[in-house]
Design a protein around this motif. Structure first.
Motif, PDB file in Angstrom:
ATOM      1  N   VAL B 188      13.208  23.820  56.147  1.00  0.00           N
ATOM      2  CA  VAL B 188      14.521  24.411  56.408  1.00  0.00           C
ATOM      3  C   VAL B 188      15.157  24.783  55.079  1.00  0.00           C
ATOM      4  O   VAL B 188      15.293  23.937  54.198  1.00  0.00           O
ATOM      5  CB  VAL B 188      15.428  23.435  57.186  1.00  0.00           C
ATOM      6  N   GLY B 195      21.796  24.977  58.887  1.00  0.00           N
ATOM      7  CA  GLY B 195      20.536  24.384  58.451  1.00  0.00           C
ATOM      8  C   GLY B 195      20.363  22.970  59.009  1.00  0.00           C
ATOM      9  O   GLY B 195      19.271  22.598  59.462  1.00  0.00           O
ATOM     10  N   ALA B 198      19.479  23.253  62.482  1.00  0.00           N
ATOM     11  CA  ALA B 198      18.086  23.712  62.594  1.00  0.00           C
ATOM     12  C   ALA B 198      17.131  22.515  62.544  1.00  0.00           C
ATOM     13  O   ALA B 198      16.076  22.516  63.187  1.00  0.00           O
ATOM     14  CB  ALA B 198      17.754  24.718  61.504  1.00  0.00           C
ATOM     15  N   LEU B 256      12.706  27.933  58.323  1.00  0.00           N
ATOM     16  CA  LEU B 256      13.945  28.338  58.978  1.00  0.00           C
ATOM     17  C   LEU B 256      14.954  28.705  57.903  1.00  0.00           C
ATOM     18  O   LEU B 256      15.400  27.845  57.139  1.00  0.00           O
ATOM     19  CB  LEU B 256      14.454  27.200  59.876  1.00  0.00           C
ATOM     20  N   CYS B 258      18.457  29.715  56.742  1.00  0.00           N
ATOM     21  CA  CYS B 258      19.799  29.498  57.296  1.00  0.00           C
ATOM     22  C   CYS B 258      20.892  29.734  56.250  1.00  0.00           C
ATOM     23  O   CYS B 258      21.899  29.016  56.228  1.00  0.00           O
ATOM     24  CB  CYS B 258      19.905  28.075  57.851  1.00  0.00           C
TER      25      CYS B 258
END
Lengths: 359, 359
Positions: B188, B195, B198, B256, B258
């Motif tokens: 992440v 985040g 996530a 991911l 973010c």
């Protein structure tokens, strides 16, 4: 042996070169890789759309080099450590060399093989491999790269098997990367061999509607034979509007980008529905990057890359052997290897979609 | 009523504005939309990381406008055509208005609703809606936008429910867009509220290893509480190397993104394994586009965009109600609405991760 050498833009020659031999014959430095290689006699090779980039001078040819990366053939010699391939086997090679045992290969991304390389370049240990538009190729990881076709192989199957070396697997990768499945709606950008194979792949994966973007009547006809339900001839903004109009002005779930230019990628991104996916396999050319704000605002994803065709052979081969798919129909011209220069010219001038070469 | 108005960079004011009323009260032009709206009294709102872009002057504020797009509240009035929401219901609103009946909403992409819009702007028929950092909001498509929380609602649940308005659904979208599932390996990028959510999402979807990139001890600790198994403090090339080192130098399946800066996206793309996927939800800022050659060569895909949080509420709400996930822990400061300017300052100066506001 004879092999095709590109010297410069529009300068393609079939030349006499040294015979390729197993690495074991090249001295002690050959171990252990030397035991894992094979010499394959090429039965059929072809010219790829991506070969036209150096041919047209879009990418520079700094020095003469062997060219060609698609072939099927018969195994002539094997190294001492080869167990999965035997002399006399008819084999399909992917457009790159890979071991199929490393993490990337096992993750389904064999073009990123940790021990692989491209045809025509020396392998990771420095031994020559050779290009595929030639009489023979040396395959470094024979057990990884090569897939044996159960014999005897019907001559009529050869073009379809050769398509598994690149274009069929590449079209399939576009469809897989875009998440095409049962009921999907699909548009295909690019009516070359890969785009046509992407139609086969989309149909095979269960797409219910497939739009081919094409201005060429013969390619349109082949696309329809492969499963295209609609044809759009417009390009640019008009093309986007025409594709969207077929889907209530929303757009299809998946767009398969099979060209590699900035224009074709823009066409693909703008044609997809919000939340849709672009599967792309055209080797990127031109300076344009991907427009993140457009993608962000529409939730259109972009997925694809160098197709892991080796990972797909086992899945696609049974459908070729059964006749369920006929990707070899993309070859609309067959020439002897001695006419390789004409093969390039025919594709460059769009007199042929894809040319099959016989050594 | 009182509402937050942004006048210019670093000029945030809570002001007395006209009460919002149902469109039916605004004359004949109000039909038929007028019958489908609701007035919601805001119980809790918050400041979003994306609100900091105009606050910092990164995006220009051309004229004073209502701001804020995340809220939960209680329905005070409903239009004559509203059937799914009743006066007195506790409701969650997504960070945009949507009808949930159009093709895009049904395709799971409600931010692209054909009849939707953003809070603070007039709706498609020209009637005001209002921003969420206020006492009341007018919701144009009450049956579409609002999700009723079965009452009575425990006060302690309010922050967690408010997170479903944006950050939890947005973190979930990053994970879904990257294809996170059972056994996935995940990194992440971004230790803000999204985040952190996530991480919750990746854990909830079955990821087996989750790396949080963070330099802040308090955020690291919360990430670990949410399910992060590793923390990487480095950034740039060192950060990429550190993430890859946790996965045999290959990289995780999913990254991911973010944040939304060029640096964070580059970090994400370079950290993913070949064939991996970047799920991104950070609003893109800065001039950089996506590097197609890097993506093509590694088969790393990029998928995401404006999160369709409304489509996710039904899936995530039960886990909030059961206490299985606690996304409201990302709120580390609570202020009365009268101190909204201080809320922005606290987030801007990173004294708070995310501020909850009570009218």
């Amino acid at each position: 042996m004879r092999a095709t050498i590109i010297h410069a833009a529009r300068d393609i020659r079939l030349e006499e070169v040294d015979d390729l031999v197993l690495a074991a014959g090249l001295g002690e430095g050959g171990e252990p890789a030397s035991g894992r290689d094979a010499i394959v006699r090429v039965v059929a090779a072809c010219v790829c759309g991506s070969d036209l980039w150096p041919y047209r001078g879009v990418t520079e040819t700094k020095e003469p080099r062997a060219i060609g990366h698609e072939f099927v053939g018969v195994v002539e010699q094997i190294g001492s450590a080869v167990t999965g391939v035997a002399v006399g086997d008819f084999v399909i090679a992917p457009f790159y060399d890979c071991d199929m045992t490393c993490t990337n290969c096992r993750n389904g991304v064999s073009p990123s093989c940790l021990d692989g390389n491209w045809w025509g370049r020396p392998d990771r240990e420095g031994f020559p491999t050779g290009g595929a538009q030639a009489e023979r190729v040396r395959v470094p990881h024979a057990d990884g790269s090569l897939v044996v076709v159960p014999g005897p192989v019907d001559e009529a199957l050869v073009p379809h098997l050769l398509a598994l070396s690149d274009v069929m697997g590449t079209g399939h990768h576009a469809a897989v990367s875009a998440g095409v499945g049962p009921g999907s709606t699909v548009a295909v950008v690019g009516d070359g061999a890969v785009g046509l194979c992407a139609v086969i792949a989309a149909k095979r994966l269960g797409a219910e509607r497939i739009v081919m973007m094409s201005r060429h009547p013969d390619r349109q006809a082949l696309a329809r034979r492969f499963g295209a339900t609609d044809v759009v001839e417009q390009r640019g903004e008009e093309g986007v509007a025409a594709v969207k109009a077929l889907f209530d002005d929303i757009g299809p779930d998946a767009v398969l980008e099979c060209v590699g230019t900035a224009e074709s990628m823009e066409q693909a991104i703008l044609s997809a529905r919000p939340g849709g996916m672009v599967g792309y396999v055209g080797v990127p050319h031109g300076g344009a990057e991907l427009p993140i704000r457009t993608l962000f605002g529409t939730n259109v994803g972009v997925n694809g890359g160098v197709a892991p065709v080796r990972n797909y052979v086992e899945e696609l081969l049974p459908d070729v052997l059964s006749g369920a798919i006929e990707p070899g129909l993309v070859f609309d011209l067959e020439l002897p290897l001695s006419e390789v220069a004409e093969a390039y010219a025919a594709m460059d001038e769009r007199r042929a979609t894809k040319v099959l070469l016989r050594p």
